[in-house]
Design an enzyme around this catalytic site. Sequence first.
Site, PDB file in Angstrom:
ATOM      1  N   LYS A   1      -3.513  -2.934 -13.482  1.00 47.56           N
ATOM      2  CA  LYS A   1      -2.795  -4.204 -13.413  1.00 47.56           C
ATOM      3  C   LYS A   1      -2.846  -4.951 -14.742  1.00 47.56           C
ATOM      4  O   LYS A   1      -2.370  -6.049 -14.847  1.00 47.56           O
ATOM      5  CB  LYS A   1      -3.377  -5.079 -12.294  1.00 47.56           C
ATOM      6  CG  LYS A   1      -2.930  -4.613 -10.929  1.00 47.56           C
ATOM      7  CD  LYS A   1      -2.981  -5.733  -9.916  1.00 47.56           C
ATOM      8  CE  LYS A   1      -2.391  -5.236  -8.606  1.00 47.56           C
ATOM      9  NZ  LYS A   1      -2.478  -6.180  -7.542  1.00 47.56           N
TER      10      LYS A   1
HETATM   11  N1  GLU Z   1      -1.702 -13.305  -4.381  1.00 51.59           N
HETATM   12  C1  GLU Z   1      -1.930 -12.021  -3.813  1.00 51.59           C
HETATM   13  C2  GLU Z   1      -1.750 -10.966  -4.881  1.00 51.59           C
HETATM   14  O1  GLU Z   1      -1.077 -11.245  -5.847  1.00 51.59           O
HETATM   15  C3  GLU Z   1      -0.926 -11.816  -2.695  1.00 51.59           C
HETATM   16  C4  GLU Z   1      -1.240 -10.762  -1.745  1.00 51.59           C
HETATM   17  C5  GLU Z   1      -0.338 -10.942  -0.531  1.00 51.59           C
HETATM   18  O2  GLU Z   1       0.851 -10.589  -0.625  1.00 51.59           O
HETATM   19  O3  GLU Z   1      -0.798 -11.447   0.484  1.00 51.59           O
HETATM   20  O4  GLU Z   1      -2.298  -9.901  -4.760  1.00 51.59           O
END
Ligand code: GLU
Length: 483
Positions: free
Chosen positions: A255
């Site tokens: 990432k």
């Molecule tokens: N903020 C989380 C991420 O970026 C979101 C995960 C979700 O979709 O619930 O991994």
Amino acid sequence: MGDNLKQKVRTRFAPSPTGFMHVGNLRSALYGFLFARQNGGSFILRIEDTDLERFVPGAVDVIYSTLKQAGISFDEGPNEGGAYGPYVQSERKHLYLEYAKKLLASKHAYYCFCTKERLDSLKDEMGVARYDKHCLHLSEEEVNERLARGEKFVIRQNMPTQGTSSFHDLVFGNITIDNSELEDHILIKSDGMPTYNFANVVDDHLMAITHVIRGNEYLSSTPKYNLLYQAFGWTIPEYMHLTPIMKDETRKLSKRHGDANFDDFINKGYLSQAIVNYIALLGWSPKSTEEKFTMDELIEKFSIAGLSKSSSIFDENKMKWLNGEYIKELSFADFMKYARPFFEKSVIKDRYDYEKFGKILQSRIEIFSEIPEKVAFIDQYHFIDPIMYDNKKFKIDAGVAKEVLLEAILVLDDCQLWNEEMLHAAIKTISEKMQIKSGAVYSVLRIALSSVAVTPGGSVEIADILGKKESMRRLRQSLLWLN
Ligand code: GLU
């Protein structure tokens, strides 16, 4: 339940504003969008910015611009507004505390005052700490006293220690885990902000999300989230957890910035439709063997049944191939619009006609960033080895090549006009006069004009680009090399 009574589908994309869009995130957004559109539902953007340390200014703009380029639109979100706002978690801070207090009252959560030192002392030899419910056993009096004293606290979820929890995932089927595996994780941090673990549940409920589509790194925590839904008496949404996108058999696509981000691919000269098309296929397969889909086709064909349970490997060569297919279909004007910045970065900048190169290259490149290397040959006129003329197909060798060159120099030198039509006619004249296949003449000239064996474009196109003066110079020079 009759169709008319069915709840309207509501999906969401919930990125953390990190400043770039990893292809895994983009895929979650895409599937949420496709599923909502396919079902006449709504697609919501929610910004998960509760991790203040990770906040990157301008990151929300990156999210918007990426999704716009990708052709993904929202019905509700920070810019769109909507009945379930605000859509930025930091603007919902007060809500989470309010809901956490309900859990405190029902004993599904408790205040924890443990210091970092105490938590560190719980770590095992691997450095992993598992909270031991220490503060669950504090008396109400003590808790109130410590709160009144202004002691720092977090709020933890009180997990059951016995029994099992099960839920159904639309991709993975039924999942059951032992409750003893569930740690009392933090819901509200000491800065008053909620953790993802808490905010995702509160927001998905308050925003009436029907289908949660996200990476399967959240699969194992989902039972904890379901316990929260149950504690509040809320309906648990449907889940689709997506398998990771891998770099190869063993490594996840990282990432980190610079590794497989949408922007990096755009800068390398990928078309956004090709990226989206390729990403759609990473974890979802259509019923047919088709690989090229417009967004409308994806909306029509996307299906939960096609979602994969095993991880998919990101194969950039495959995406390149797909991109090449999209490039071929562009109108020439559009092709030139994308190609121009890459010509500007190449050796032909301000020297040759970009469009003439464009005509040669549109069917020969897979990504636009190949342009500089593909046109570099024009300046790499260095040497011709007679061996390059050994061509069995046309029965030529350096001797034949010399004769062709001599004749070509005579014929072409007399030409007043210099364009593709005239060059083709001249080659026909030479081939008829010498009783040699025109293909052989084209080959001889192509090598003589470029000094390389493989060129994008044939002799006539190269001669036209170079112009008469430089072409004649090169033909004479090759004759010298062959002597
Ligand atoms: N903020 C989380 C991420 O970026 C979101 C995960 C979700 O979709 O619930 O991994």
